[in-house]
Motif scaffolding. Structure first.
Motif, PDB file in Angstrom:
ATOM      1  N   VAL A  56      -0.334   5.798   6.028  1.00 19.97           N
ATOM      2  CA  VAL A  56       0.326   5.708   4.723  1.00 19.97           C
ATOM      3  C   VAL A  56       0.155   7.013   3.962  1.00 19.97           C
ATOM      4  CG1 VAL A  56       0.350   4.526   2.499  1.00 19.97           C
ATOM      5  CG2 VAL A  56       0.020   3.221   4.613  1.00 19.97           C
ATOM      6  N   ALA A  57       1.266   7.533   3.469  1.00 21.87           N
ATOM      7  CA  ALA A  57       1.282   8.745   2.643  1.00 21.87           C
ATOM      8  C   ALA A  57       2.001   8.416   1.339  1.00 21.87           C
ATOM      9  CB  ALA A  57       1.978   9.887   3.371  1.00 21.87           C
ATOM     10  N   PRO A  58       1.260   7.912   0.325  1.00 21.63           N
ATOM     11  CA  PRO A  58       1.912   7.425  -0.901  1.00 21.63           C
ATOM     12  C   PRO A  58       2.765   8.459  -1.612  1.00 21.63           C
ATOM     13  CG  PRO A  58      -0.389   6.735  -0.813  1.00 21.63           C
ATOM     14  CD  PRO A  58      -0.193   7.725   0.291  1.00 21.63           C
ATOM     15  N   TRP A  59       2.317   9.723  -1.628  1.00 18.75           N
ATOM     16  CA  TRP A  59       3.098  10.743  -2.332  1.00 18.75           C
ATOM     17  C   TRP A  59       4.411  11.021  -1.598  1.00 18.75           C
ATOM     18  CZ3 TRP A  59       2.075  11.853  -7.137  1.00 18.75           C
ATOM     19  CH2 TRP A  59       0.767  11.714  -7.612  1.00 18.75           C
ATOM     20  N   ALA A  60       4.376  11.015  -0.257  1.00 19.95           N
ATOM     21  CA  ALA A  60       5.606  11.204   0.506  1.00 19.95           C
ATOM     22  C   ALA A  60       6.558  10.033   0.292  1.00 19.95           C
ATOM     23  CB  ALA A  60       5.283  11.352   1.994  1.00 19.95           C
ATOM     24  N   SER A 101       0.817  -1.220   0.000  1.00 20.81           N
ATOM     25  CA  SER A 101       0.000   0.000   0.000  1.00 20.81           C
ATOM     26  C   SER A 101       0.845   1.262   0.000  1.00 20.81           C
ATOM     27  CB  SER A 101      -0.921   0.011   1.230  1.00 20.81           C
ATOM     28  OG  SER A 101      -0.159  -0.018   2.438  1.00 20.81           O
ATOM     29  N   VAL A 102       2.107   1.132   0.417  1.00 20.99           N
ATOM     30  CA  VAL A 102       2.987   2.298   0.492  1.00 20.99           C
ATOM     31  C   VAL A 102       3.586   2.607  -0.881  1.00 20.99           C
ATOM     32  CG1 VAL A 102       4.992   3.319   1.638  1.00 20.99           C
ATOM     33  CG2 VAL A 102       3.530   1.704   2.879  1.00 20.99           C
ATOM     34  N   ILE A 103       3.998   1.568  -1.604  1.00 19.56           N
ATOM     35  CA  ILE A 103       4.696   1.790  -2.881  1.00 19.56           C
ATOM     36  C   ILE A 103       3.835   1.427  -4.084  1.00 19.56           C
ATOM     37  CG2 ILE A 103       6.973   1.471  -1.869  1.00 19.56           C
ATOM     38  CD1 ILE A 103       6.952  -1.348  -3.175  1.00 19.56           C
ATOM     39  N   GLY A 104       2.554   1.217  -3.860  1.00 21.62           N
ATOM     40  CA  GLY A 104       1.689   0.878  -4.988  1.00 21.62           C
ATOM     41  C   GLY A 104       1.485   2.016  -5.964  1.00 21.62           C
ATOM     42  N   LEU A 105       1.528   3.260  -5.478  1.00 21.32           N
ATOM     43  CA  LEU A 105       1.252   4.412  -6.334  1.00 21.32           C
ATOM     44  C   LEU A 105       2.210   4.513  -7.521  1.00 21.32           C
ATOM     45  CD1 LEU A 105      -0.343   6.983  -6.951  1.00 21.32           C
ATOM     46  CD2 LEU A 105       1.200   8.214  -5.390  1.00 21.32           C
ATOM     47  N   PRO A 106       3.543   4.476  -7.325  1.00 26.57           N
ATOM     48  CA  PRO A 106       4.417   4.608  -8.507  1.00 26.57           C
ATOM     49  C   PRO A 106       4.244   3.480  -9.508  1.00 26.57           C
ATOM     50  CG  PRO A 106       5.682   4.054  -6.538  1.00 26.57           C
ATOM     51  CD  PRO A 106       4.322   4.438  -6.084  1.00 26.57           C
ATOM     52  N   PHE A 107       3.940   2.270  -9.046  1.00 21.24           N
ATOM     53  CA  PHE A 107       3.714   1.181  -9.996  1.00 21.24           C
ATOM     54  C   PHE A 107       2.424   1.397 -10.774  1.00 21.24           C
ATOM     55  CE2 PHE A 107       6.524  -1.088  -6.946  1.00 21.24           C
ATOM     56  CZ  PHE A 107       7.515  -1.438  -7.845  1.00 21.24           C
ATOM     57  N   THR A 108       1.411   1.952 -10.116  1.00 23.40           N
ATOM     58  CA  THR A 108       0.168   2.264 -10.823  1.00 23.40           C
ATOM     59  C   THR A 108       0.397   3.344 -11.876  1.00 23.40           C
ATOM     60  OG1 THR A 108      -1.127   1.710  -8.856  1.00 23.40           O
ATOM     61  CG2 THR A 108      -2.206   3.058 -10.536  1.00 23.40           C
ATOM     62  N   LEU A 109       1.105   4.392 -11.492  1.00 22.67           N
ATOM     63  CA  LEU A 109       1.376   5.471 -12.439  1.00 22.67           C
ATOM     64  C   LEU A 109       2.269   4.990 -13.585  1.00 22.67           C
ATOM     65  CD1 LEU A 109       1.956   8.411  -9.926  1.00 22.67           C
ATOM     66  CD2 LEU A 109      -0.074   7.952 -11.311  1.00 22.67           C
ATOM     67  N   GLU A 110       3.195   4.086 -13.270  1.00 18.77           N
ATOM     68  CA  GLU A 110       4.036   3.532 -14.323  1.00 18.77           C
ATOM     69  C   GLU A 110       3.199   2.743 -15.318  1.00 18.77           C
ATOM     70  OE1 GLU A 110       6.387   0.845 -16.635  1.00 18.77           O
ATOM     71  OE2 GLU A 110       4.984   0.210 -15.079  1.00 18.77           O
ATOM     72  N   ARG A 161      10.035   6.294   3.469  1.00 18.30           N
ATOM     73  CA  ARG A 161       9.248   7.360   4.098  1.00 18.30           C
ATOM     74  C   ARG A 161       7.766   7.097   3.817  1.00 18.30           C
ATOM     75  NH1 ARG A 161      13.831   8.175   5.304  1.00 18.30           N
ATOM     76  NH2 ARG A 161      14.960  10.148   5.533  1.00 18.30           N
ATOM     77  N   GLY A 162       6.899   7.880   4.425  1.00 22.26           N
ATOM     78  CA  GLY A 162       5.485   7.850   4.077  1.00 22.26           C
ATOM     79  C   GLY A 162       4.665   6.797   4.784  1.00 22.26           C
ATOM     80  N   PHE A 163       5.072   6.380   5.970  1.00 25.33           N
ATOM     81  CA  PHE A 163       4.299   5.397   6.726  1.00 25.33           C
ATOM     82  C   PHE A 163       4.859   5.315   8.141  1.00 25.33           C
ATOM     83  CE2 PHE A 163       8.037   3.192   5.372  1.00 25.33           C
ATOM     84  CZ  PHE A 163       8.320   2.283   6.383  1.00 25.33           C
ATOM     85  N   THR A 164       4.118   4.676   9.011  1.00 20.09           N
ATOM     86  CA  THR A 164       4.625   4.264  10.319  1.00 20.09           C
ATOM     87  C   THR A 164       4.368   2.772  10.450  1.00 20.09           C
ATOM     88  OG1 THR A 164       2.510   4.832  11.364  1.00 20.09           O
ATOM     89  CG2 THR A 164       4.252   6.505  11.407  1.00 20.09           C
TER      90      THR A 164
END
Length: 454
Positions: A173-177, A96-105, A160-163
């Motif tokens: 979770v902060a995907p952009w961070a 859930s933390v690093i899913g955003l860049p793979f989606t955008l890719e 970064r972007g999570f605890t």
């Protein structure tokens, strides 16, 4: 033999498969970024001058790009499946933390694929303006796609972007961070420039080899000039981005820097080591040439600055120091040689109006092609092996992320066979296309040639 294969730990097989597939795909990814840029330039020259020679050059490259794009799509898909198959704990915890860049890719890849279809299969019906407008988005999307993928790797180095809660689950979770973490700027720029350098070196290699075999017409001279121009621009930029990356690694990952330089003891006037083999047990480096204070100067802009040594960190967190140090030396050494080679050529181009065509220089350009790939692979070894034993630095060890499924050796062997078939097939097709006469295919990138090549 099968018993010996099964006896090897799953971690070894998973690491071997990931290293092999990433090492193979990264070359195709570089060509996927760099070749569209050269295509766009050739189409621009054709559009601006009306010279059909530029159009034919673009058509030849378009055919090669079509093959490489297809093979790269397969090898990239294999890598995406491997993340879940080989490292389920990693994806289950941090997906859930690093899913955003793979989606955008994925979106960038689809945009690229759409315009690849328009350019390759509509080329015979498009005007020069239409071909230019259809290839530019391919070049942009290729670079953007590389950016998104590398941000995920950058996050693994400086997460970064999570605890991470006591229950082992991620919260807040902060995907952009996460995507725009501290390592993102220098890693992405360094990789994209590397893609242009590798592409320019390989293209120049092909045409230099052809000229050495006596094929010295205008077509080959133009191909050589474009490859050398891209490489001559990218090589010094790569040195600048590499220094920037080194500065950031010194600040963000001092343990990796210590491994890169085989720097065991903390101290001032830290030396920059050239060559040498690190002896981890003795904590010294054999056969190196040390430049006192140079590492302190490069890392902290002060020759008397303190540079942390490996001794400051728990030994069970050290990466394999000899591998990281040697890979770093290979990357820097080849990079320096490429700067000298292409810089010399650019100087000749500036003074005489033409790139050098002496046989010794052309032979050096031919050697620069595989050398650039070796430097690229060595750089990724530094990045990936230098982060070990962590898959997510400071949060999850690679040994804790690997699957416990049986039979990974069969998966690795199957992958080897798949990639062997892919690369043999791609090489055979590229050789076939290269054998076609230069005056064929006047009607567009994938127009029929002599009735037997669609």
């Amino acid at each position: 033999m099968p018993t010996l294969l099964i006896a090897v730990e799953p971690l070894v097989w998973a690491r071997s498969q990931m290293a092999f597939t990433l090492g193979a795909h990264i070359v195709l990814a570089c060509l996927g970024v760099g070749l569209p840029a050269l295509l766009a330039f050739a189409e621009f020259r054709h559009w601006r001058s009306g010279d059909e020679g530029w159009g034919r050059l673009a058509q030849r490259w378009a055919k090669a790009f079509a093959v490489l794009f297809a093979v790269g799509a397969v090898s990239g898909t294999v890598l995406s499946f491997e993340l879940g198959l080989l490292w389920p704990a990693f994806m289950g915890t941090f997906g859930s933390v690093i899913g955003l860049p793979f989606t955008l890719e994925g979106f960038a890849f689809f945009v690229e694929a759409i315009f690849v279809g328009v350019y390759l299969y509509g080329g015979a019906r498009l005007s020069p303006t239409g071909r230019l407008l259809s290839v530019v988005p391919i070049a942009v999307a290729g670079a953007v796609s590389a950016f998104f993928v590398v941000t995920a790797n950058a996050w693994m180095n400086t997460p970064r972007g999570f605890t991470l809660g006591s229950d082992g689950r991620v919260h807040d979770v902060a995907p952009w961070a996460a995507m725009f973490n501290p390592s993102t700027p220098h890693e992405t720029v360094h990789m994209i420039v590397a893609a242009y350098l590798v592409t320019g070196s390989l293209v120049a290699m092909v045409y230099a080899a052809a000229i050495l075999r006596g094929r010295s017409g205008e077509h080959h001279r133009r191909g050589l000039a474009l490859g050398l121009t891209l490489a001559a621009i990218a090589a010094p930029l790569q040195a600048v981005t590499g220094h920037w990356a080194g500065d950031r690694v010194a600040e963000l990952q001092p343990l990796k820097l210590a491994a890169m330089e085989a720097h065991f003891e903390t101290g001032t006037w830290a030396p920059l080591r050239l060559f040498g083999w690190p002896d981890v047990e003795a904590r010294e480096v054999h056969g190196s040439i040390d430049i006192p204070g140079a590492l302190s100067l490069l890392a902290h802009r002060d020759p008397a600055a303190v540079v942390l040594g490996l001794e400051e960190f728990p030994e069970d967190e050290w990466p394999p120091v000899p591998i990281v140090h040697v890979a770093f030396q290979v990357m820097v050494g080849i990079g320096t040689g490429l700067i000298a080679l292409f810089g010399f050529g650019a100087l000749g181009r500036w003074r005489r109006g033409n790139w050098p065509t002496e046989r010794w220089y052309l032979r050096a350009v031919v050697a620069a092609g595989p050398a650039s790939i070796l430097a690229l692979e060595a750089g990724w070894v530094v990045t990936e092996v230098g982060r070990q034993p962590w898959i997510v630095r400071g949060f999850m060890r690679t040994s804790d992320a690997v699957t416990d499924a049986a039979g990974l050796h069969w998966l690795f062997l199957a992958t080897l066979l798949l990639y062997l078939a892919l690369f043999v097939g791609a090489w055979s097709v590229l050789r076939y296309l290269a054998s076609k006469p230069l005056d064929a295919a006047q009607d567009g990138p994938l127009a029929q040639e002599s009735g037997d090549d669609a």
